[in-house]
Design a protein around this motif. Structure first.
Motif, mmCIF file in Angstrom:
data_model
loop_
_atom_site.group_PDB
_atom_site.id
_atom_site.type_symbol
_atom_site.label_atom_id
_atom_site.label_comp_id
_atom_site.label_asym_id
_atom_site.label_seq_id
_atom_site.Cartn_x
_atom_site.Cartn_y
_atom_site.Cartn_z
ATOM 1 N N LEU A 40 0.830 -1.207 0.000
ATOM 2 C CA LEU A 40 0.000 0.000 0.000
ATOM 3 C C LEU A 40 0.863 1.255 0.000
ATOM 4 O O LEU A 40 1.976 1.247 0.528
ATOM 5 N N PRO A 41 0.373 2.345 -0.584
ATOM 6 C CA PRO A 41 1.114 3.613 -0.575
ATOM 7 C C PRO A 41 1.364 4.083 0.859
ATOM 8 O O PRO A 41 0.533 3.892 1.739
ATOM 9 N N GLU A 42 2.506 4.695 1.048
ATOM 10 C CA GLU A 42 2.869 5.248 2.348
ATOM 11 C C GLU A 42 3.046 6.757 2.182
ATOM 12 O O GLU A 42 3.794 7.207 1.313
ATOM 13 N N TYR A 43 2.350 7.526 3.005
ATOM 14 C CA TYR A 43 2.420 8.984 2.943
ATOM 15 C C TYR A 43 3.272 9.497 4.090
ATOM 16 O O TYR A 43 3.124 9.060 5.226
ATOM 17 N N LYS A 44 4.170 10.420 3.766
ATOM 18 C CA LYS A 44 5.101 10.930 4.768
ATOM 19 C C LYS A 44 5.147 12.459 4.682
ATOM 20 O O LYS A 44 5.429 13.015 3.616
ATOM 21 N N VAL A 45 4.850 13.125 5.802
ATOM 22 C CA VAL A 45 4.971 14.584 5.867
ATOM 23 C C VAL A 45 6.453 14.902 5.951
ATOM 24 O O VAL A 45 7.144 14.447 6.862
ATOM 25 N N ILE A 46 6.953 15.646 4.973
ATOM 26 C CA ILE A 46 8.375 15.967 4.962
ATOM 27 C C ILE A 46 8.660 17.373 5.472
ATOM 28 O O ILE A 46 9.790 17.679 5.824
ATOM 29 N N ARG A 47 7.609 18.221 5.515
ATOM 30 C CA ARG A 47 7.819 19.573 6.023
ATOM 31 C C ARG A 47 6.491 20.225 6.348
ATOM 32 O O ARG A 47 5.492 19.996 5.667
ATOM 33 N N GLU A 48 6.498 21.032 7.384
ATOM 34 C CA GLU A 48 5.381 21.903 7.733
ATOM 35 C C GLU A 48 5.948 23.306 7.785
ATOM 36 O O GLU A 48 6.980 23.532 8.395
ATOM 37 N N SER A 49 5.273 24.236 7.130
ATOM 38 C CA SER A 49 5.757 25.616 7.143
ATOM 39 C C SER A 49 4.585 26.565 7.325
ATOM 40 O O SER A 49 3.427 26.190 7.163
ATOM 41 N N GLY A 50 4.912 27.793 7.664
ATOM 42 C CA GLY A 50 3.886 28.810 7.842
ATOM 43 C C GLY A 50 3.432 28.915 9.280
ATOM 44 O O GLY A 50 3.767 28.080 10.120
#
Length: 96
Positions: A40-50
């Motif tokens: 299954l696809p794996e989603y990864k947050v690589i950055r949060e900005s703002g």
């Protein structure tokens, strides 16, 4: 009211009319991977900005451990949808 409409809704009119607002790229990608008996696809947050009240999330989607798409959005869900759309485009290119 006009200010709210101009800020939040008017920019989306073209994509709503084109049906883009209702495309679920994550589901489509999941179906593709399942049909190929792949992980299954794996989603990864690589950055949060703002600022806290208006964050932008950058997400990668990995297929079998390889980055296939990136997306960004004002929510993790929107960023994931964009990343999944990019992954679907990449998979389509590989078929040719």
């Amino acid at each position: 009211v006009r200010e709210i409409l101009e800020r939040f809704h008017f920019p989306r009119i073209e994509s709503i009319v084109a049906g883009e607002e209702f495309v679920n790229h994550k589901s489509a990608l999941l179906e593709v991977m399942q049909s190929k008996s792949k992980p299954l696809p794996e989603y990864k947050v690589i950055r949060e900005s703002g600022p806290e009240h208006h964050k932008v999330f950058d997400v990668e989607v990995l297929l079998d451990g390889v980055v296939y798409g990136r997306g960004s959005g004002v929510s993790k869900k929107k960023a994931e949808q964009e990343a999944a759309g990019a992954a679907l485009e990449q998979l389509e290119k590989e078929k040719k």
